[in-house]
Scaffold this motif. Structure first.
Motif, PDB file in Angstrom:
ATOM      1  N   MET A  22      -0.519  -8.453  -9.418  1.00 44.73           N
ATOM      2  CA  MET A  22       0.134  -9.349  -8.462  1.00 44.73           C
ATOM      3  C   MET A  22      -0.408 -10.766  -8.645  1.00 44.73           C
ATOM      4  SD  MET A  22       2.354  -7.710  -6.827  1.00 44.73           S
ATOM      5  CE  MET A  22       2.855  -6.031  -6.490  1.00 44.73           C
ATOM      6  N   PRO A  23       0.436 -11.768  -8.356  1.00 37.90           N
ATOM      7  CA  PRO A  23      -0.070 -13.138  -8.443  1.00 37.90           C
ATOM      8  C   PRO A  23      -1.029 -13.437  -7.277  1.00 37.90           C
ATOM      9  CG  PRO A  23       2.200 -13.135  -7.707  1.00 37.90           C
ATOM     10  CD  PRO A  23       1.874 -11.719  -8.064  1.00 37.90           C
ATOM     11  N   PRO A  24      -1.809 -14.553  -7.374  1.00 35.68           N
ATOM     12  CA  PRO A  24      -2.828 -14.854  -6.360  1.00 35.68           C
ATOM     13  C   PRO A  24      -2.282 -14.844  -4.921  1.00 35.68           C
ATOM     14  CG  PRO A  24      -3.028 -16.350  -8.218  1.00 35.68           C
ATOM     15  CD  PRO A  24      -1.805 -15.540  -8.454  1.00 35.68           C
ATOM     16  N   GLU A  25      -1.091 -15.441  -4.746  1.00 33.50           N
ATOM     17  CA  GLU A  25      -0.555 -15.530  -3.385  1.00 33.50           C
ATOM     18  C   GLU A  25      -0.382 -14.132  -2.765  1.00 33.50           C
ATOM     19  OE1 GLU A  25       1.497 -18.791  -5.851  1.00 33.50           O
ATOM     20  OE2 GLU A  25       0.703 -16.757  -6.113  1.00 33.50           O
ATOM     21  N   VAL A  26       0.119 -13.196  -3.565  1.00 36.18           N
ATOM     22  CA  VAL A  26       0.346 -11.822  -3.094  1.00 36.18           C
ATOM     23  C   VAL A  26      -0.983 -11.155  -2.772  1.00 36.18           C
ATOM     24  CG1 VAL A  26       1.249  -9.548  -3.722  1.00 36.18           C
ATOM     25  CG2 VAL A  26       2.504 -11.626  -4.365  1.00 36.18           C
ATOM     26  N   VAL A  27      -1.969 -11.386  -3.664  1.00 37.06           N
ATOM     27  CA  VAL A  27      -3.314 -10.806  -3.452  1.00 37.06           C
ATOM     28  C   VAL A  27      -3.830 -11.274  -2.088  1.00 37.06           C
ATOM     29  CG1 VAL A  27      -5.684 -10.775  -4.263  1.00 37.06           C
ATOM     30  CG2 VAL A  27      -3.795 -10.646  -5.907  1.00 37.06           C
ATOM     31  N   GLU A  28      -3.687 -12.595  -1.830  1.00 41.88           N
ATOM     32  CA  GLU A  28      -4.224 -13.176  -0.583  1.00 41.88           C
ATOM     33  C   GLU A  28      -3.508 -12.579   0.635  1.00 41.88           C
ATOM     34  OE1 GLU A  28      -5.035 -17.569   1.448  1.00 41.88           O
ATOM     35  OE2 GLU A  28      -4.066 -17.439  -0.505  1.00 41.88           O
ATOM     36  N   GLU A  29      -2.178 -12.463   0.501  1.00 34.52           N
ATOM     37  CA  GLU A  29      -1.407 -11.942   1.643  1.00 34.52           C
ATOM     38  C   GLU A  29      -1.764 -10.486   1.911  1.00 34.52           C
ATOM     39  OE1 GLU A  29       0.128 -13.737   3.742  1.00 34.52           O
ATOM     40  OE2 GLU A  29      -0.234 -15.504   2.493  1.00 34.52           O
ATOM     41  N   ALA A  30      -1.913  -9.699   0.839  1.00 34.84           N
ATOM     42  CA  ALA A  30      -2.273  -8.287   0.995  1.00 34.84           C
ATOM     43  C   ALA A  30      -3.594  -8.153   1.755  1.00 34.84           C
ATOM     44  CB  ALA A  30      -2.368  -7.618  -0.369  1.00 34.84           C
ATOM     45  N   ALA A  31      -4.563  -8.984   1.338  1.00 38.79           N
ATOM     46  CA  ALA A  31      -5.882  -8.935   1.966  1.00 38.79           C
ATOM     47  C   ALA A  31      -5.784  -9.322   3.442  1.00 38.79           C
ATOM     48  CB  ALA A  31      -6.824  -9.885   1.234  1.00 38.79           C
ATOM     49  N   LYS A  32      -5.005 -10.396   3.710  1.00 31.93           N
ATOM     50  CA  LYS A  32      -4.887 -10.865   5.104  1.00 31.93           C
ATOM     51  C   LYS A  32      -4.232  -9.777   5.975  1.00 31.93           C
ATOM     52  CE  LYS A  32      -2.981 -15.026   4.898  1.00 31.93           C
ATOM     53  NZ  LYS A  32      -2.628 -16.456   5.108  1.00 31.93           N
ATOM     54  N   ALA A  33      -3.184  -9.156   5.409  1.00 27.90           N
ATOM     55  CA  ALA A  33      -2.454  -8.130   6.156  1.00 27.90           C
ATOM     56  C   ALA A  33      -3.372  -6.953   6.494  1.00 27.90           C
ATOM     57  CB  ALA A  33      -1.266  -7.643   5.337  1.00 27.90           C
ATOM     58  N   ALA A  34      -4.172  -6.538   5.535  1.00 25.36           N
ATOM     59  CA  ALA A  34      -5.082  -5.408   5.757  1.00 25.36           C
ATOM     60  C   ALA A  34      -6.103  -5.760   6.829  1.00 25.36           C
ATOM     61  CB  ALA A  34      -5.769  -5.028   4.459  1.00 25.36           C
ATOM     62  N   ALA A  35      -6.663  -6.971   6.690  1.00 23.45           N
ATOM     63  CA  ALA A  35      -7.689  -7.406   7.640  1.00 23.45           C
ATOM     64  C   ALA A  35      -7.069  -7.521   9.046  1.00 23.45           C
ATOM     65  CB  ALA A  35      -8.262  -8.754   7.208  1.00 23.45           C
ATOM     66  N   ASP A  36      -5.850  -8.049   9.095  1.00 25.64           N
ATOM     67  CA  ASP A  36      -5.163  -8.236  10.369  1.00 25.64           C
ATOM     68  C   ASP A  36      -4.906  -6.876  11.035  1.00 25.64           C
ATOM     69  OD1 ASP A  36      -4.075 -10.214  12.082  1.00 25.64           O
ATOM     70  OD2 ASP A  36      -2.063  -9.496  11.567  1.00 25.64           O
ATOM     71  N   ALA A  37      -4.501  -5.909  10.196  1.00 28.06           N
ATOM     72  CA  ALA A  37      -4.238  -4.560  10.711  1.00 28.06           C
ATOM     73  C   ALA A  37      -5.496  -3.964  11.334  1.00 28.06           C
ATOM     74  CB  ALA A  37      -3.727  -3.666   9.583  1.00 28.06           C
ATOM     75  N   VAL A  38      -6.636  -4.125  10.643  1.00 27.66           N
ATOM     76  CA  VAL A  38      -7.899  -3.577  11.138  1.00 27.66           C
ATOM     77  C   VAL A  38      -8.232  -4.246  12.480  1.00 27.66           C
ATOM     78  CG1 VAL A  38     -10.393  -3.518  10.744  1.00 27.66           C
ATOM     79  CG2 VAL A  38      -8.820  -2.835   8.933  1.00 27.66           C
ATOM     80  N   SER A  39      -7.973  -5.582  12.523  1.00 25.98           N
ATOM     81  CA  SER A  39      -8.318  -6.293  13.769  1.00 25.98           C
ATOM     82  C   SER A  39      -7.427  -5.821  14.937  1.00 25.98           C
ATOM     83  CB  SER A  39      -8.168  -7.810  13.596  1.00 25.98           C
ATOM     84  OG  SER A  39      -6.797  -8.156  13.476  1.00 25.98           O
ATOM     85  N   LYS A  40      -6.344  -5.130  14.558  1.00 25.85           N
ATOM     86  CA  LYS A  40      -5.449  -4.606  15.594  1.00 25.85           C
ATOM     87  C   LYS A  40      -5.719  -3.119  15.831  1.00 25.85           C
ATOM     88  CE  LYS A  40      -1.790  -7.973  14.887  1.00 25.85           C
ATOM     89  NZ  LYS A  40      -0.555  -8.260  14.181  1.00 25.85           N
ATOM     90  N   GLY A  41      -6.775  -2.604  15.262  1.00 27.34           N
ATOM     91  CA  GLY A  41      -7.175  -1.239  15.551  1.00 27.34           C
ATOM     92  C   GLY A  41      -6.772  -0.225  14.517  1.00 27.34           C
ATOM     93  N   VAL A  42      -6.066  -0.641  13.519  1.00 26.82           N
ATOM     94  CA  VAL A  42      -5.685   0.315  12.469  1.00 26.82           C
ATOM     95  C   VAL A  42      -6.944   0.629  11.670  1.00 26.82           C
ATOM     96  CG1 VAL A  42      -4.273   0.656  10.409  1.00 26.82           C
ATOM     97  CG2 VAL A  42      -3.379  -0.669  12.347  1.00 26.82           C
ATOM     98  N   ASP A  43      -7.113   1.930  11.255  1.00 27.97           N
ATOM     99  CA  ASP A  43      -8.357   2.189  10.498  1.00 27.97           C
ATOM    100  C   ASP A  43      -8.223   1.603   9.076  1.00 27.97           C
ATOM    101  OD1 ASP A  43      -7.822   4.252   8.384  1.00 27.97           O
ATOM    102  OD2 ASP A  43      -7.053   5.332  10.125  1.00 27.97           O
ATOM    103  N   PRO A  44      -9.370   1.312   8.484  1.00 25.35           N
ATOM    104  CA  PRO A  44      -9.370   0.565   7.217  1.00 25.35           C
ATOM    105  C   PRO A  44      -8.494   1.186   6.134  1.00 25.35           C
ATOM    106  CG  PRO A  44     -11.579   0.684   8.105  1.00 25.35           C
ATOM    107  CD  PRO A  44     -10.719   1.548   8.989  1.00 25.35           C
ATOM    108  N   GLU A  45      -8.515   2.480   5.966  1.00 27.42           N
ATOM    109  CA  GLU A  45      -7.728   3.099   4.899  1.00 27.42           C
ATOM    110  C   GLU A  45      -6.245   2.865   5.096  1.00 27.42           C
ATOM    111  OE1 GLU A  45      -8.608   7.138   3.969  1.00 27.42           O
ATOM    112  OE2 GLU A  45     -10.765   6.760   3.854  1.00 27.42           O
ATOM    113  N   GLU A  46      -5.816   3.048   6.357  1.00 25.28           N
ATOM    114  CA  GLU A  46      -4.415   2.839   6.679  1.00 25.28           C
ATOM    115  C   GLU A  46      -4.059   1.375   6.469  1.00 25.28           C
ATOM    116  OE1 GLU A  46      -1.908   4.972   7.423  1.00 25.28           O
ATOM    117  OE2 GLU A  46      -3.437   6.380   6.760  1.00 25.28           O
ATOM    118  N   ALA A  47      -5.010   0.562   6.904  1.00 26.59           N
ATOM    119  CA  ALA A  47      -4.779  -0.887   6.799  1.00 26.59           C
ATOM    120  C   ALA A  47      -4.578  -1.283   5.334  1.00 26.59           C
ATOM    121  CB  ALA A  47      -5.975  -1.649   7.384  1.00 26.59           C
ATOM    122  N   ALA A  48      -5.341  -0.641   4.462  1.00 25.35           N
ATOM    123  CA  ALA A  48      -5.233  -0.968   3.030  1.00 25.35           C
ATOM    124  C   ALA A  48      -3.824  -0.637   2.551  1.00 25.35           C
ATOM    125  CB  ALA A  48      -6.263  -0.189   2.223  1.00 25.35           C
ATOM    126  N   LYS A  49      -3.289   0.445   3.058  1.00 26.95           N
ATOM    127  CA  LYS A  49      -1.920   0.803   2.688  1.00 26.95           C
ATOM    128  C   LYS A  49      -0.937  -0.240   3.212  1.00 26.95           C
ATOM    129  CE  LYS A  49      -2.948   5.750   2.740  1.00 26.95           C
ATOM    130  NZ  LYS A  49      -2.760   6.974   3.517  1.00 26.95           N
TER     131      LYS A  49
END
Length: 1517
Positions: A1490-1517
């Motif tokens: 994936m290009p850098p922008e996608v990498v950054e968005e994926a990471a932000k989305a996962a982190a955001d999910a965790v901050s909303k209570g989703v467990d890390p593994e799910e968040a990674a998905k």
């Protein structure tokens, strides 16, 4: 008449005394047709014989008369030899003899002897021979008996005569021809010739007589023609030639008869003509010879001289004319011979003595002696011959004794001594004959012995000399060599042995002489040429030249002598021409050149003779001219040289100086004039030489010592030393030579000692020290001689040793230098290099060894020097040019340059020196020009540019000389100018540089600084001015260098250390460091250099150690740390050199290691960094990259490895840097631009860019740097512009946009510099502006961004923050302002970033973590968080980034983990969980390309999910 009449009257009437011939003639004429039957009838009858009468046809009278003629012959022979017969004899007795009378085989009674004669006639008749033959046989027997031949031999003579007469008659020859044949055959046999040969002589006589008869010649002429032909054939002449000889004799005899000459004169004329023609003289000349002989014989007869005297007079005149003497002179020669022969006869001397006296007198007069002197010479010859006869010596010995005595007296030896000389000759000749040596050998042996004794050799030694001559002559005869060759072989061997050569070697010398003489004869050369060829070959071989070379030497001598003869030069000139040519060829000159040398010698000798100079002067003039031309002087100049030599020798002789002193004077004068001195100056040198030689001789010094003293005195005076001082130099030379000889040193060693001592004393060394110098030279020369080295090598070894000792080297080391010099010179000579090239090789090797190079290295330097000198000489360059070429090549090779390149260096030096000399520059200037050109080319400058450097050096040196600057200053001025031009300065600028150097060196010398200090001062001043420093400031720089160098010398530091100290001080002061601080910098450099030397490091390593230490101290590092930096540099340079890396590579390795250690890298890591630099630098030269490229490649590799890049990757980085630097150079970019292009490319590749991309990045950097330079931006600004452009292009910005980015960076950097911001701040300002513009911010806004970055970086520096923190502060401020935050707020953001980065560093976090901490803190503050909160956020980001790194996550993942953790903390969520999710998501996206922008968005989305209570593994998905 009663046949038994007993009163003896009958005999007397029958055969009057001496009437045999008349009776024979009458009888032969009367009884020519008698038959053998009739002969027997008469023989057995008792009819009374008659004395002859008229022929009566039909009667037996003719036969009777014929028989009586024979009887008359026989009795006549007896009557002549035994005038008083003791008893009468009957006619039958006379005819057939009575064998019983007398005693022994043949009896002693006259009638018994006569019976042999009758028997011969009888034998002929028995064999049915006609009466003429019987008569011939009888005459032959009679003649033989009358000459004392024993009966058996007489019988053989008769038989030969009989056979010859019979053969002639068979061939229908007239009776006179038959008679001539008989006589010739008999004469030959009686001289020991075998019958076959005698028959040939007879045939020739017969033919010649017949020819003369055909031409109606009278009997006397017929007889002479026959004798001449027979004589010629018996001497080995072929029949055709003998016929010519006979013809000449015939013509001469006929002419003499026409002139009414008496018989004796006729005979002498004929003999003379025959002799001349048989020696190759043409008939016309032979006629002149005969005329002279005829005149002389006639004159002697007029003076009532007896026959023997007449003959000697004729021979003498003939001999003289045949040698080219005019008839008048020849008459004087004959008169002397006549007088001497007459005197000998008066003294009852036997015939042999008479002949020798005559020959001696004639020879003396023909050599220009007065008659009185000639008479003394003849008397000596006469006495010696008589003595030899008394001692029962054979004729050959008698002749040799006479010649030896005559020769000695004619050379001024007194009669007593001459008698000893003759005795030696006599003994030697006798010995040779006893050893069955042929006469030719005996002659040579006698001459050799005589010559030896006349030179003061004892008789025993003379006998050895003679024996050598004997062996050589015998060998030549065995080889069927002609007489001339035999003579030369003998002379050569004798000469060699008399000079102490052992017999075996002498035999080789003789063989060479023999071969050369034979060759000259084959080439139809005249005798003088044959002799010179032989002498030349002998001389060459005796000097160790191999036979082939000696043959060439001889050929040159031969050609030169022949040429001189063609030009009608007198003998002395011919000899000098030959010697000169031989000498030239033996010194390696080509035949054509040698011919020119010979011509010069010939001309000079001829001129001296015209001026009535004595022989010694003639020789010196010739030698001087030859020597000059062989050294490349043109003939006109050489003539002046010769004239000076001639005048000096003549003056010395006028002053009653001994010959050795005259020779020394001549050599000195010649040498001086050939070096450009005026005749008056040369005369002074000559006078000093003469005086010194005379003084040495007065002190009973041997000739060798006198010669050395003379040379030393002359050399000193010609160098401007006053006569008194020159005398001291000469005395030192004399003492040194004498000492060497006392120690049984060979002559060459003595010479070397003398030269060394004189040279030392003339340089102000006291006599004791000079003696040590001389001893070293002497020892080295002796060693070279032991090793069978040729003279040139011996000389070079001596010079090398002397030079070393005079420079303070101990004798052992000096001996090593000498050995290296010796080996190098020997190698050059083996390679057929000319002497100058051998000398150059020797100097180069000695110099290298004395500088600490190993013998193998020194040998390479020497070989390069030799080749360069030889090349220059091939191009007809003068010796000075060849010397400079050699020095340049040697210097280059000793610095690691390969031979081909070194040859180019030498060629440049050669051209520059030649140019300077063409412009009439003095030698010092030519030398400086050469050095400058060489130095430039060795640094990679092309020949044209190097020529400019040389021209600048030349001009500067000339200017310094005009200002009466001392040599050291001249040299420094030249070096400075050359260096400046080679660095691209214009000649005018270079002249200023040179002036500064000159002034600095002069100032140092005024302050009584040693030369080394003056040199360092000059270099420092020149360097400063060439960098744009004004002269006043440059003078301060020079003063600092001078002080540092002086201090190092005070501390007994070696030269290398002194140089490094000076450079360090100068460099520091030129960078604005105050003198005190500069002194510390210099001390650090000095200590480091000294340490490297202690560790036996080579020069390159010493320099790198010094530079590293100086650089460190000047950057504020304390001396101890600086020493570590230097040690790392030293180790790295040494390692590179061990790996056979060239100096440039070693330098880069050293710089890389030093840089690494000074940045806190431990030595082991620094070594790796250095190795990478070394490998990269080494690769660039392989690709023919210039030095700038090499440096950039090294820096790039070192930088990469020090940043943790693997060596393989670092090599790629270096390659990119190398390519970019090379491209920039191709585009004619200045050095700063080249460097930036290289850095940009390296940076791009190290960040993963492909080489093509990196090249674009580098091009952008290059363009930006070039633009900044055009705008006169300072180096710092140029660098920032380049970095900015590079960074932009590497991020995908197109070149035009990148140029704008660079411009913004450039403006920001320039502004920061105006505000006196430190470098770190300047860099951050530039980066900030560039970053802003690349993100689309307009330049004005970008300037504000940069200002914020600048302020933040400056603040961090004030707080002593480390570089990483400074950078983060600047980035944070810039980022804030670019987002619209006002500067005050941005400063707070920066402060938070700074604190966070500092904290991370304290926690030993790696750079990536430090950056993330700073970004997190800055982001938090910019969002309104308090500093404390921001610190927590930063700490979380730091922990997350560190964890990601531990897990080997890529940089992108690390960044995302940090951002996620920071965001989580600011939201109150668990940072670890958020970071984990973000990290996993980013890593997954990267895996999916994936290009850098996608990498950054994926990471932000996962982190955001965790901050909303989703467990890390799910968040990674």
């Amino acid at each position: 008449m009663d046949t038994e009449a007993g009163d003896g009257k009958h005999n007397a009437e029958l055969v009057p005394r001496g009437g045999g011939a008349a009776g024979g003639a009458a009888g032969g004429a009367a009884g020519g047709s008698a038959t053998s039957d009739a002969w027997y009838q008469i023989a057995s009858s008792s009819a009374p014989p008659a004395a002859g009468g008229a022929a009566s046809t039909g009667s037996k009278l003719p036969l009777v008369l014929g028989v009586l003629g024979v009887v008359g012959l026989c009795a006549g022979a007896v009557a002549y030899t035994e005038p008083k017969p003791s008893s009468p004899a009957t006619s039958r007795d006379l005819l057939f003899g009575e064998e019983g009378k007398g005693s022994g085989k043949g009896g002693s009674h006259p009638q018994v002897k006569a019976s042999r004669c009758r028997a011969a006639a009888a034998k002929a008749l028995e064999e049915d021979m006609p009466p003429e033959v019987a008569e011939a046989a009888a005459k032959a027997a009679a003649d033989a008996v009358s000459k004392g031949v024993d009966p058996e031999e007489a019988a053989k003579a008769a038989e030969a005569a009989s056979a010859a007469a019979a053969k002639a008659l068979e061939d229908d020859m007239p009776p006179e021809a038959a008679e001539a044949a008989a006589k010739a055959a008999a004469d030959a046999v009686s001289k020991g010739v075998d019958p076959e040969e005698a028959a040939k002589a007879a045939e020739a006589a017969s033919a010649a007589a017949a020819k003369a008869l055909e031409e109606d010649m009278p009997p006397e002429v017929v007889e002479e023609a026959a004798k001449a032909a027979a004589d010629a054939v018996s001497k080995g002449v072929d029949p055709e030639e003998a016929a010519k000889v006979a013809e000449a004799a015939s013509a001469a005899a006929a002419k003499a008869l026409e002139d009414d000459m008496p018989p004796e004169v006729v005979e002498e004329a004929a003999k003379a003509a025959a002799d001349a023609v048989s020696k190759g003289v043409d008939p016309e000349e032979a006629a002149k010879v005969a005329e002279a002989a005829s005149a002389a014989a006639a004159k002697a007869l007029e003076d009532d001289m007896p026959p023997e005297v007449v003959e000697e007079a004729a021979k003498a005149a003939a001999d003289a004319v045949s040698k080219g003497v005019d008839p008048e002179e020849a008459a004087k020669v004959a008169e002397a011979a006549s007088a001497a022969a007459a005197k000998a006869l008066e003294e009852d001397m036997p015939p042999e003595v008479v002949e020798e006296a005559a020959k001696a007198a004639a020879d003396a007069v023909s050599k220009g002696l007065e008659p009185e002197e000639a008479a003394k010479v003849a008397e000596a010859a006469s006495t010696a011959a008589a003595k030899a006869l008394e001692d029962d010596m054979p004729p050959e010995v008698v002749e040799e004794a006479a010649k030896a005595a005559a020769d000695a007296v004619s050379k001024g030896v007194d009669p007593e001594e001459a008698a000893k000389v003759a005795e030696a000759a006599s003994a030697a000749a006798a010995k040779a004959l006893e050893d069955d040596m042929p006469p030719e050998v005996a002659e040579e042996v006698a001459k050799a012995a005589a010559d030896a004794v006349s030179k003061g050799v004892e008789p025993e030694e003379a006998a050895k000399v003679a024996e050598a001559a004997s062996a050589a002559a015998a060998k030549a005869l065995e080889d069927d060599m002609p007489p001339e060759v035999v003579e030369e072989a003998a002379k050569a061997a004798a000469d060699a042995v008399s000079k102490g050569v052992d017999p075996e070697e002498a035999a080789k010398v003789a063989e060479a002489a023999s071969a050369a003489a034979a060759k000259a004869l084959e080439d139809d050369m005249p005798p003088e040429v044959v002799e010179e060829a032989a002498k030349a070959a002998a001389d060459a071989v005796s000097k160790g030249v191999d036979p082939e070379e000696a043959a060439k030497v001889a050929e040159a001598a031969s050609a030169a002598a022949a040429k001189a003869l063609e030009e009608d030069m007198p003998p002395e000139v011919v000899e000098e021409a030959a010697k000169a040519a031989a000498d030239a060829v033996s010194k390696g000159l080509e035949p054509e050149e040698a011919a020119k040398v010979a011509e010069a010698a010939s001309t000079a000798a001829a001129k001296a003779l015209e001026e009535d100079m004595p022989p010694e002067v003639v020789e010196e003039a010739a030698k001087a001219a030859a020597d000059a031309v062989s050294k490349g002087v043109d003939p006109e100049e050489a003539a002046k040289v010769a004239e000076a030599a001639s005048a000096a020798a003549a003056k010395a002789l006028e002053d009653d100086m001994p010959p050795e002193a005259a020779e020394a004077a001549a050599k000195a004068a010649a040498d001086a004039v050939s070096k450009g001195f005026k005749p008056e100056e040369a005369a002074k040198a000559a006078e000093a030489a003469s005086a010194a030689a005379a003084k040495a001789l007065e002190d009973d010094m041997p000739p060798e010592v006198a010669e050395e003293a003379a040379k030393a005195a002359a050399d000193a005076v010609s160098k401007g030393v006053d006569p008194e001082e020159a005398a001291k130099a000469a005395e030192a030379a004399s003492a040194a030579a004498a000492k060497a000889l006392e120690e049984d040193m060979p002559p060459e060693a003595a010479e070397a000692a003398a030269k060394a001592a004189a040279d030392a004393v003339s340089k102000g060394v006291d006599p004791e020290e000079a003696a040590k110098v001389a001893e070293a030279a002497s020892t080295a020369a002796a060693k070279a001689l032991e090793d069978d080295m040729p003279p040139e090598v011996v000389e070079e070894a001596a010079k090398a040793a002397a030079d070393a000792v005079s420079k303070g080297v101990d004798p052992e080391e000096a001996a090593k230098a000498a050995e290296a010099a010796s080996a190098a010179a020997a190698k050059a000579l083996e390679d057929d290099m000319p002497p100058e090239a051998a000398e150059a090789a020797a100097k180069a090797a000695a110099d290298a060894v004395s500088k600490g190079f190993k013998p193998e290295e020194a040998a390479k330097a020497a070989e390069a020097a030799s080749a360069a000198a030889a090349k220059a000489l091939e191009e007809d360059m003068p010796p000075e040019v060849a010397e400079e070429a050699a020095k340049a090549a040697a210097d280059a090779v000793s610095k690691g340059v390969d031979p081909e390149e070194a040859a180019k260096v030498a060629e440049a030096a050669s051209a520059a020196a030649a140019k300077a000399l063409e412009e009439d520059m003095p030698p010092e200037v030519a030398e400086e020009a050469a050095k400058a050109a060489a130095d430039a080319v060795s640094k990679g400058v092309d020949p044209e540019e190097a020529a400019k450097a040389a021209e600048a050096a030349s001009a500067a040196a000339a200017k310094a000389l005009e200002e009466d600057m001392p040599p050291e200053v001249v040299e420094e001025a030249a070096k400075a100018a050359a260096d400046a031009v080679s660095k691209g300065l214009e000649p005018e600028e270079a002249a200023k540089v040179a002036e500064a150097a000159s002034a600095a060196a002069a100032k140092a010398l005024e302050n009584d600084m040693p030369p080394k200090v003056a040199e360092e001062a000059a270099k420092a001043a020149a360097d400063a001015v060439s960098k744009g420093v004004d002269p006043e400031e440059a003078a301060k720089v020079a003063e600092a260098a001078s002080a540092a160098a002086a201090k190092a010398l005070e501390d007994d530091m070696p030269p290398e250390v002194v140089e490094e100290a000076a450079k360090a001080a100068a460099d520091a002061v030129s960078k604005g460091v105050d003198p005190e601080k500069a002194a510390k910098v210099a001390e650090a450099a000095s200590t480091a250099a000294a340490k490297a030397l202690e560790d036996d490091m080579p020069p390159e390593v010493v320099e790198e150690a010094a530079k590293a230490a100086a650089d460190a101290v000047s950057k504020g590092v304390d001396p101890e740390e600086a020493a570590k930096v230097a040690e790392a540099a030293s180790a790295a340079a040494a390692k590179a050199l061990e790996d056979d890396m060239p100096p440039e590579v070693a330098e880069e390795a050293a710089k890389a290691a030093a840089d690494a250690v000074s940045k806190g890298v431990d030595p082991e890591e620094a070594a790796k960094v250095a190795e990478a630099a070394s490998a990269a630098a080494a690769k660039a030269p392989e690709e023919d990259m210039p030095p700038e490229v090499v440096e950039e490649a090294a820096k790039a590799a070192a930088d990469a490895v020090s940043e943790g890049v693997e060596p393989e990757e670092a090599a790629k980085v270096a390659e990119a840097a190398s390519a970019a630097a090379a491209k920039a150079l191709e585009d004619d970019m200045p050095p700063e631009v080249v460097e930036e292009a290289a850095k940009a490319a390296a940076d791009a590749v190290s960040k993963g860019a492909e080489p093509e991309e990196a090249a674009k990045v580098a091009e952008a950097a290059s363009a930006a740097a070039a633009k900044a330079l055009e705008e006169d931006m300072s180096p710092e600004v140029v660098e920032e512009a380049a970095k900015a452009a590079a960074d932009a292009v590497s991020k995908g910005v197109d070149p035009e946009e990148a140029a704008k980015v660079a411009e913004a960076a450039s403006a920001a950097a320039a502004k920061a510099l105006e505000e006196d911001m430190p470098p770190e701040v300047v860099e951050e300002a530039a980066k900030a502006a560039a970053d802003a513009v690349s993100k689309g911010v307009d330049p004005e806004e970008a300037a504000k961004v940069a200002e914020a970055a600048s302020a933040a970086a400056a603040k961090a520096l004030e707080e002593d923050m480390p570089p990483e923190v400074v950078e983060e502060a600047a980035k944070a401020a810039a980022d804030a302002v670019s987002k619209g935050v006002d500067p005050e707020e941005a400063a707070k953001v920066a402060e938070a970033a700074s604190a966070a980065a500092a904290k991370a560093l304290e926690d030993d976090m790696p750079p990536e973590v430090v950056e993330e901490a700073a970004k997190a803190a800055a982001d938090a503050v910019s969002k309104g968080a308090e500093p404390e909160e921001a610190a927590k956020v930063a700490e979380a980001a730091s922990a997350a980034a560190a964890k990601a790194l531990e897990e080997d996550m890529s940089p992108e993942v690390v960044e995302e983990a940090a951002k996620a953790a920071a965001d989580a903390v600011s939201k109150g969520v668990d940072p670890e969980e958020a970071a984990k999710a973000a990290s996993a998501a980013a890593a997954k996206a990267l895996e999916d390309d994936m290009p850098p922008e996608v990498v950054e968005e994926a990471a932000k989305a996962a982190a955001d999910a965790v901050s909303k209570g989703v467990d890390p593994e799910e968040a990674a998905k």
